[in-house]
Design a protein around this motif. Structure first.
Motif, short mmCIF file in Angstrom:
data_model
loop_
_atom_site.label_atom_id
_atom_site.label_comp_id
_atom_site.label_asym_id
_atom_site.label_seq_id
_atom_site.Cartn_x
_atom_site.Cartn_y
_atom_site.Cartn_z
N LYS A 116 3.34 -0.42 -12.05
CA LYS A 116 2.31 0.36 -12.74
C LYS A 116 1.06 0.25 -11.89
O LYS A 116 0.47 -0.81 -11.77
N LEU A 117 0.67 1.35 -11.27
CA LEU A 117 -0.44 1.33 -10.33
C LEU A 117 -1.74 1.81 -10.97
O LEU A 117 -1.76 2.80 -11.68
N SER A 118 -2.82 1.09 -10.67
CA SER A 118 -4.16 1.55 -11.05
C SER A 118 -4.93 1.99 -9.81
O SER A 118 -6.04 2.49 -9.90
N SER A 119 -4.36 1.74 -8.65
CA SER A 119 -4.90 2.23 -7.38
C SER A 119 -3.71 2.45 -6.46
O SER A 119 -2.56 2.28 -6.86
N SER A 120 -3.97 2.77 -5.21
CA SER A 120 -2.85 3.03 -4.29
C SER A 120 -2.25 1.74 -3.73
O SER A 120 -1.39 1.79 -2.86
N THR A 121 -2.70 0.59 -4.23
CA THR A 121 -2.17 -0.68 -3.76
C THR A 121 -1.65 -1.52 -4.92
O THR A 121 -2.08 -1.35 -6.06
N LEU A 122 -0.73 -2.40 -4.60
CA LEU A 122 -0.19 -3.36 -5.57
C LEU A 122 -0.26 -4.73 -4.92
O LEU A 122 0.22 -4.91 -3.80
N LEU A 123 -0.83 -5.69 -5.62
CA LEU A 123 -0.96 -7.05 -5.10
C LEU A 123 0.01 -7.96 -5.83
O LEU A 123 0.01 -8.03 -7.06
N THR A 155 0.85 -1.19 0.00
CA THR A 155 0.00 0.00 0.00
C THR A 155 0.88 1.24 0.00
O THR A 155 1.76 1.39 0.85
N PHE A 156 0.63 2.14 -0.96
CA PHE A 156 1.40 3.36 -1.07
C PHE A 156 0.71 4.48 -0.30
O PHE A 156 -0.49 4.43 -0.05
#
Length: 148
Positions: free
Chosen positions: A109-116, A78-79
């Motif tokens: 490459k983020l599409s939201s403030s999180t990366l899974l 989470t950014f």
């Protein structure tokens, strides 16, 4: 024939030394016992150590920090909320200290403030998460050690 204590001591020492030599030769000749350096380009990484320290210092200037946590789907990074995630670029390195064959790197490459990071990519054990990211020309670094 009777064996005195001196002969028994010599025989015992020879057997012990043979036992140790057997394991040294076995470990050094079989491929399943890898004893590589932590990274292939260890000395080159030492040359950029100051840049990494500066990037980590930049990360500490943010109001909130990058966080990682385990979820049912995988490892979730989470950014900070104050960062415009559409402008974030960089890379995520999942580094396995015990087996370099499991290491993988993915673009950030983020599409939201999180990366899974999906559960299928992570084998149980220790992982080092290294996120190099930049926004508006400013570089940041996030490091985390996890037991998955």
């Amino acid at each position: 024939m009777k064996i005195n204590w001196g002969t028994g001591l010599v025989i015992g020492m020879v057997l012990f030394i043979s036992f140790i030599l057997f394991f040294v030769i076995k470990i050094s000749t079989q491929n399943k016992y890898d004893f590589d350096l932590v990274t292939e380009d260890y000395y080159q990484k030492e040359l950029v150590f100051q840049k990494e320290m500066d990037d980590q210092t930049n990360s500490h200037t943010l109001k909130s920090k990058v966080k990682g946590k385990r979820t049912a789907e995988g490892w979730l990074i989470t950014f900070p909320e104050e960062v415009d995630y559409s402008k974030v670029s960089g890379t995520v390195l999942m580094y396995r200290p015990s087996n370099k064959k499991l290491d993988f790197k993915m673009p950030l490459k983020l599409s939201s403030s999180t990366l899974l990071i999906p559960d299928e990519k992570l084998v149980g054990g220790r992982w080092n998460t290294i996120v190099h990211w930049s926004i508006d020309g400013e570089d940041y670094l996030f490091k985390d050690e996890i037991i998955y």
